[in-house]
Scaffold this motif. Structure first.
Motif, PDB file in Angstrom:
ATOM      1  N   PHE A  61       0.852  -1.190   0.000  1.00 51.66           N
ATOM      2  CA  PHE A  61       0.000   0.000   0.000  1.00 51.66           C
ATOM      3  C   PHE A  61       0.888   1.239   0.000  1.00 51.66           C
ATOM      4  N   PRO A  62       0.344   2.401  -0.344  1.00 47.57           N
ATOM      5  CA  PRO A  62       1.156   3.608  -0.544  1.00 47.57           C
ATOM      6  C   PRO A  62       2.059   4.004   0.628  1.00 47.57           C
ATOM      7  N   ASP A  63       1.684   3.729   1.861  1.00 46.35           N
ATOM      8  CA  ASP A  63       2.519   4.112   3.003  1.00 46.35           C
ATOM      9  C   ASP A  63       3.826   3.336   3.070  1.00 46.35           C
ATOM     10  N   LEU A  64       3.983   2.306   2.243  1.00 49.18           N
ATOM     11  CA  LEU A  64       5.207   1.493   2.233  1.00 49.18           C
ATOM     12  C   LEU A  64       6.239   1.984   1.220  1.00 49.18           C
ATOM     13  N   LEU A  65       5.915   3.031   0.471  1.00 44.99           N
ATOM     14  CA  LEU A  65       6.797   3.479  -0.599  1.00 44.99           C
ATOM     15  C   LEU A  65       8.027   4.206  -0.069  1.00 44.99           C
ATOM     16  N   ASN A  66       9.161   3.960  -0.740  1.00 44.85           N
ATOM     17  CA  ASN A  66      10.394   4.681  -0.422  1.00 44.85           C
ATOM     18  C   ASN A  66      10.452   5.935  -1.300  1.00 44.85           C
ATOM     19  N   PRO A  67      11.500   6.743  -1.203  1.00 46.19           N
ATOM     20  CA  PRO A  67      11.576   7.971  -2.003  1.00 46.19           C
ATOM     21  C   PRO A  67      11.572   7.747  -3.516  1.00 46.19           C
ATOM     22  N   LEU A  68      11.890   6.532  -3.968  1.00 49.42           N
ATOM     23  CA  LEU A  68      11.890   6.246  -5.406  1.00 49.42           C
ATOM     24  C   LEU A  68      10.541   5.759  -5.917  1.00 49.42           C
ATOM     25  N   GLY A  69       9.553   5.622  -5.011  1.00 52.58           N
ATOM     26  CA  GLY A  69       8.214   5.237  -5.434  1.00 52.58           C
ATOM     27  C   GLY A  69       7.969   3.745  -5.518  1.00 52.58           C
ATOM     28  N   VAL A  70       8.881   2.935  -4.984  1.00 52.20           N
ATOM     29  CA  VAL A  70       8.662   1.492  -4.909  1.00 52.20           C
ATOM     30  C   VAL A  70       8.567   1.104  -3.437  1.00 52.20           C
ATOM     31  N   VAL A  71       8.051  -0.093  -3.189  1.00 54.53           N
ATOM     32  CA  VAL A  71       7.881  -0.558  -1.816  1.00 54.53           C
ATOM     33  C   VAL A  71       9.249  -0.727  -1.169  1.00 54.53           C
ATOM     34  N   HIS A  72       9.385  -0.201   0.024  1.00 57.19           N
ATOM     35  CA  HIS A  72      10.657  -0.273   0.759  1.00 57.19           C
ATOM     36  C   HIS A  72      11.049  -1.731   0.973  1.00 57.19           C
ATOM     37  N   GLY A  73      12.321  -2.042   0.805  1.00 55.42           N
ATOM     38  CA  GLY A  73      12.812  -3.411   0.969  1.00 55.42           C
ATOM     39  C   GLY A  73      12.582  -3.962   2.357  1.00 55.42           C
ATOM     40  N   GLY A  74      12.447  -3.099   3.346  1.00 56.63           N
ATOM     41  CA  GLY A  74      12.177  -3.551   4.710  1.00 56.63           C
ATOM     42  C   GLY A  74      10.861  -4.292   4.827  1.00 56.63           C
ATOM     43  N   TRP A  75       9.891  -3.957   3.968  1.00 58.84           N
ATOM     44  CA  TRP A  75       8.615  -4.663   3.995  1.00 58.84           C
ATOM     45  C   TRP A  75       8.825  -6.103   3.536  1.00 58.84           C
ATOM     46  N   ALA A  76       9.563  -6.274   2.453  1.00 58.18           N
ATOM     47  CA  ALA A  76       9.853  -7.626   1.957  1.00 58.18           C
ATOM     48  C   ALA A  76      10.690  -8.390   2.977  1.00 58.18           C
ATOM     49  N   LEU A  77      11.668  -7.731   3.582  1.00 56.92           N
ATOM     50  CA  LEU A  77      12.492  -8.393   4.594  1.00 56.92           C
ATOM     51  C   LEU A  77      11.644  -8.834   5.783  1.00 56.92           C
ATOM     52  N   THR A  78      10.695  -8.007   6.182  1.00 58.73           N
ATOM     53  CA  THR A  78       9.805  -8.375   7.286  1.00 58.73           C
ATOM     54  C   THR A  78       8.943  -9.576   6.915  1.00 58.73           C
ATOM     55  N   LEU A  79       8.468  -9.627   5.690  1.00 61.03           N
ATOM     56  CA  LEU A  79       7.708 -10.792   5.229  1.00 61.03           C
ATOM     57  C   LEU A  79       8.572 -12.053   5.230  1.00 61.03           C
ATOM     58  N   ILE A  80       9.810 -11.929   4.769  1.00 64.60           N
ATOM     59  CA  ILE A  80      10.732 -13.074   4.767  1.00 64.60           C
ATOM     60  C   ILE A  80      10.987 -13.537   6.196  1.00 64.60           C
ATOM     61  N   ASP A  81      11.284 -12.597   7.097  1.00 67.29           N
ATOM     62  CA  ASP A  81      11.544 -12.938   8.491  1.00 67.29           C
ATOM     63  C   ASP A  81      10.316 -13.594   9.128  1.00 67.29           C
ATOM     64  N   SER A  82       9.136 -13.090   8.822  1.00 64.80           N
ATOM     65  CA  SER A  82       7.902 -13.648   9.388  1.00 64.80           C
ATOM     66  C   SER A  82       7.626 -15.055   8.868  1.00 64.80           C
ATOM     67  N   ALA A  83       7.713 -15.241   7.556  1.00 62.69           N
ATOM     68  CA  ALA A  83       7.437 -16.557   6.970  1.00 62.69           C
ATOM     69  C   ALA A  83       8.479 -17.581   7.412  1.00 62.69           C
ATOM     70  N   ALA A  84       9.752 -17.183   7.376  1.00 66.97           N
ATOM     71  CA  ALA A  84      10.819 -18.096   7.789  1.00 66.97           C
ATOM     72  C   ALA A  84      10.703 -18.422   9.276  1.00 66.97           C
ATOM     73  N   GLY A  85      10.453 -17.415  10.099  1.00 66.58           N
ATOM     74  CA  GLY A  85      10.331 -17.633  11.538  1.00 66.58           C
ATOM     75  C   GLY A  85       9.143 -18.502  11.902  1.00 66.58           C
TER      76      GLY A  85
END
Length: 160
Positions: A61-85
């Protein structure tokens, strides 16, 4: 259960007493236990759990965007950490806990606001008494890998 009906919070020790990790995660999916507050904040949810398996889905969603207009990598990292954990959590006997010691991610393609729903699948690679090694992949609606990573978990025995 829709996200609007879902209850968020942290299960009490009394609520999870006697439950294996998998049973607790299944209870969260079914709504018998609250979903963790981070799921509401980050816009994702646990949708499936199995033996050494956890699957999350989320829609950027829009609140996840970084200054370049794409989703911040931290969101993907959090998903990876959550699924793996949670994949590791699904292997634990009643009373055991865990935490991530290290999570690494590789980003294969940008997640844009219009990417739509993504799916993060976490799986256990090896499980010892104290250390669990896991991996996770995030795919877009076309099945393309957008990010992948690994996580090392440390297991805490009951009473520690």
């Amino acid at each position: 259960m829709s996200a609007n009906e879902r209850v968020y919070g942290v299960a009490t020790p009394e609520q999870i007493a006697g439950m294996s990790g998998r049973e607790a995660l299944e209870a969260m999916i079914a709504g018998r236990l609250p979903a963790p507050p981070i799921a509401r904040l980050m816009g994702f949810e646990l949708v499936e759990v199995g033996d050494g398996l956890a699957i999350f889905e989320g829609t950027p969603f829009p609140d996840l965007l970084n200054p370049l207009g794409v989703v911040h990598g931290g969101w993907a990292l959090t998903l990876i950490d959550s699924a793996a954990g949670c994949a590791g959590h699904a292997t634990l006997a009643p009373g055991y806990g865990y935490t991530s010691v290290e999570t690494k991610a590789n980003f294969a393609r940008p997640i844009a606001p219009d990417t739509g729903k993504v799916r993060a699948e976490g799986r256990v690679l090896t499980a010892g008494r104290r250390i669990i090694a896991t991996e996770a992949r995030i795919t877009d609606s076309r099945g393309r890998i957008v990010a992948h990573g690994t996580s090392t978990l440390i297991v805490f025995p009951p009473g520690s």
